[in-house]
Design a protein around this motif. Structure first.
Motif, PDB file in Angstrom:
ATOM      1  N   THR A  24       0.816  -1.217   0.000  1.00  0.00           N
ATOM      2  CA  THR A  24       0.000   0.000   0.000  1.00  0.00           C
ATOM      3  C   THR A  24       0.852   1.271   0.000  1.00  0.00           C
ATOM      4  O   THR A  24       0.317   2.362   0.126  1.00  0.00           O
ATOM      5  N   THR A  25       2.185   1.129  -0.151  1.00  0.00           N
ATOM      6  CA  THR A  25       3.054   2.303  -0.201  1.00  0.00           C
ATOM      7  C   THR A  25       3.234   2.759  -1.642  1.00  0.00           C
ATOM      8  O   THR A  25       3.042   1.982  -2.576  1.00  0.00           O
ATOM      9  N   SER A  26       3.599   4.013  -1.807  1.00  0.00           N
ATOM     10  CA  SER A  26       3.846   4.592  -3.126  1.00  0.00           C
ATOM     11  C   SER A  26       5.303   5.015  -3.238  1.00  0.00           C
ATOM     12  O   SER A  26       5.909   5.432  -2.245  1.00  0.00           O
ATOM     13  N   GLU A  27       5.834   4.930  -4.442  1.00  0.00           N
ATOM     14  CA  GLU A  27       7.207   5.371  -4.668  1.00  0.00           C
ATOM     15  C   GLU A  27       7.332   6.875  -4.467  1.00  0.00           C
ATOM     16  O   GLU A  27       6.394   7.619  -4.726  1.00  0.00           O
ATOM     17  N   THR A  42       7.305   8.745  -1.984  1.00  0.00           N
ATOM     18  CA  THR A  42       6.423   9.368  -1.000  1.00  0.00           C
ATOM     19  C   THR A  42       7.136   9.331   0.341  1.00  0.00           C
ATOM     20  O   THR A  42       7.701   8.302   0.711  1.00  0.00           O
ATOM     21  N   THR A  96      11.468   6.586   2.542  1.00  0.00           N
ATOM     22  CA  THR A  96      10.864   6.663   1.221  1.00  0.00           C
ATOM     23  C   THR A  96      11.323   5.457   0.420  1.00  0.00           C
ATOM     24  O   THR A  96      12.316   4.814   0.761  1.00  0.00           O
ATOM     25  N   GLU A 117      12.017   3.854  -3.615  1.00  0.00           N
ATOM     26  CA  GLU A 117      12.136   4.007  -5.060  1.00  0.00           C
ATOM     27  C   GLU A 117      12.558   2.666  -5.621  1.00  0.00           C
ATOM     28  O   GLU A 117      13.559   2.089  -5.193  1.00  0.00           O
TER      29      GLU A 117
END
Length: 91
Positions: A38-41, A43, A58, A60
Protein backbone atom coordinates in the motif's frame (compact mmCIF):
# COMPACT_ATOMS: atom_id res chain seq x y z
CA UNK A 1 14.06 14.53 -8.10
CA UNK A 2 13.13 14.37 -4.44
CA UNK A 3 16.00 15.14 -2.04
CA UNK A 4 15.03 13.56 1.26
CA UNK A 5 18.25 12.91 3.12
CA UNK A 6 20.28 15.98 4.09
CA UNK A 7 24.04 15.56 4.06
CA UNK A 8 24.35 16.33 7.78
CA UNK A 9 24.27 14.00 10.77
CA UNK A 10 20.76 13.35 12.08
CA UNK A 11 21.61 14.89 15.46
CA UNK A 12 22.15 18.27 13.84
CA UNK A 13 18.77 18.72 12.19
CA UNK A 14 17.09 21.34 14.37
CA UNK A 15 13.32 21.35 14.63
CA UNK A 16 12.47 18.81 11.93
CA UNK A 17 10.61 16.28 14.06
CA UNK A 18 7.21 17.69 14.74
CA UNK A 19 6.00 21.05 15.81
CA UNK A 20 2.69 22.50 16.88
CA UNK A 21 1.38 25.73 15.46
CA UNK A 22 -2.05 26.92 16.58
CA UNK A 23 -3.03 23.42 17.68
CA UNK A 24 -1.96 21.68 14.44
CA UNK A 25 0.86 19.14 14.73
CA UNK A 26 3.23 18.82 11.78
CA UNK A 27 4.50 15.32 10.97
CA UNK A 28 7.04 14.74 8.18
CA UNK A 29 5.23 12.78 5.50
CA UNK A 30 2.49 10.20 5.91
CA UNK A 31 2.38 7.48 8.55
CA UNK A 32 4.13 4.32 7.30
CA UNK A 33 1.53 1.68 6.39
CA UNK A 34 1.94 -1.83 7.81
CA UNK A 35 1.61 -3.38 4.34
CA UNK A 36 4.35 -2.56 1.81
CA UNK A 37 1.89 -3.14 -1.05
CA UNK A 38 0.00 0.00 0.00
CA UNK A 39 3.05 2.30 -0.20
CA UNK A 40 3.85 4.59 -3.13
CA UNK A 41 7.21 5.37 -4.67
CA UNK A 42 8.86 8.70 -3.83
CA UNK A 43 6.42 9.37 -1.00
CA UNK A 44 7.77 10.50 2.35
CA UNK A 45 6.62 8.39 5.31
CA UNK A 46 7.33 8.57 9.03
CA UNK A 47 7.30 6.01 11.85
CA UNK A 48 8.69 5.77 15.38
CA UNK A 49 11.63 3.49 16.12
CA UNK A 50 11.59 1.10 19.07
CA UNK A 51 13.72 3.63 20.93
CA UNK A 52 10.97 6.24 20.53
CA UNK A 53 12.89 8.35 18.00
CA UNK A 54 10.98 9.44 14.91
CA UNK A 55 12.26 8.33 11.52
CA UNK A 56 11.43 9.13 7.90
CA UNK A 57 11.59 6.81 4.94
CA UNK A 58 10.86 6.66 1.22
CA UNK A 59 10.92 3.99 -1.48
CA UNK A 60 12.14 4.01 -5.06
CA UNK A 61 11.99 0.80 -7.02
CA UNK A 62 12.26 -1.96 -4.43
CA UNK A 63 14.74 -0.04 -2.30
CA UNK A 64 13.85 1.85 0.85
CA UNK A 65 15.92 4.69 2.33
CA UNK A 66 15.46 5.70 5.96
CA UNK A 67 16.83 8.16 8.49
CA UNK A 68 16.34 8.80 12.19
CA UNK A 69 15.57 12.49 12.70
CA UNK A 70 17.13 13.12 16.12
CA UNK A 71 20.21 11.85 17.91
CA UNK A 72 23.70 10.86 16.87
CA UNK A 73 23.43 7.09 16.59
CA UNK A 74 25.66 4.77 14.53
CA UNK A 75 22.68 3.27 12.70
CA UNK A 76 20.85 6.57 12.12
CA UNK A 77 20.23 5.90 8.43
CA UNK A 78 20.29 3.13 5.86
CA UNK A 79 18.91 1.50 2.74
CA UNK A 80 17.47 -1.92 1.98
CA UNK A 81 14.29 -3.87 1.51
CA UNK A 82 11.04 -3.74 3.47
CA UNK A 83 12.21 -6.39 5.97
CA UNK A 84 15.45 -4.46 6.56
CA UNK A 85 13.42 -1.33 7.28
CA UNK A 86 11.15 -3.18 9.72
CA UNK A 87 14.16 -4.65 11.56
CA UNK A 88 15.75 -1.19 11.80
CA UNK A 89 12.52 0.37 13.10
CA UNK A 90 12.35 -2.18 15.94
CA UNK A 91 15.73 -1.04 17.34
Amino acid sequence: MLEVWPHRPAGRLPGLLSSTLRGVTFQPGRPLPSDPQTTSERTLYHAPRGSGALATMTREGGTWQWRQLHGDVPDGYGTGGWNDLQTWLKK
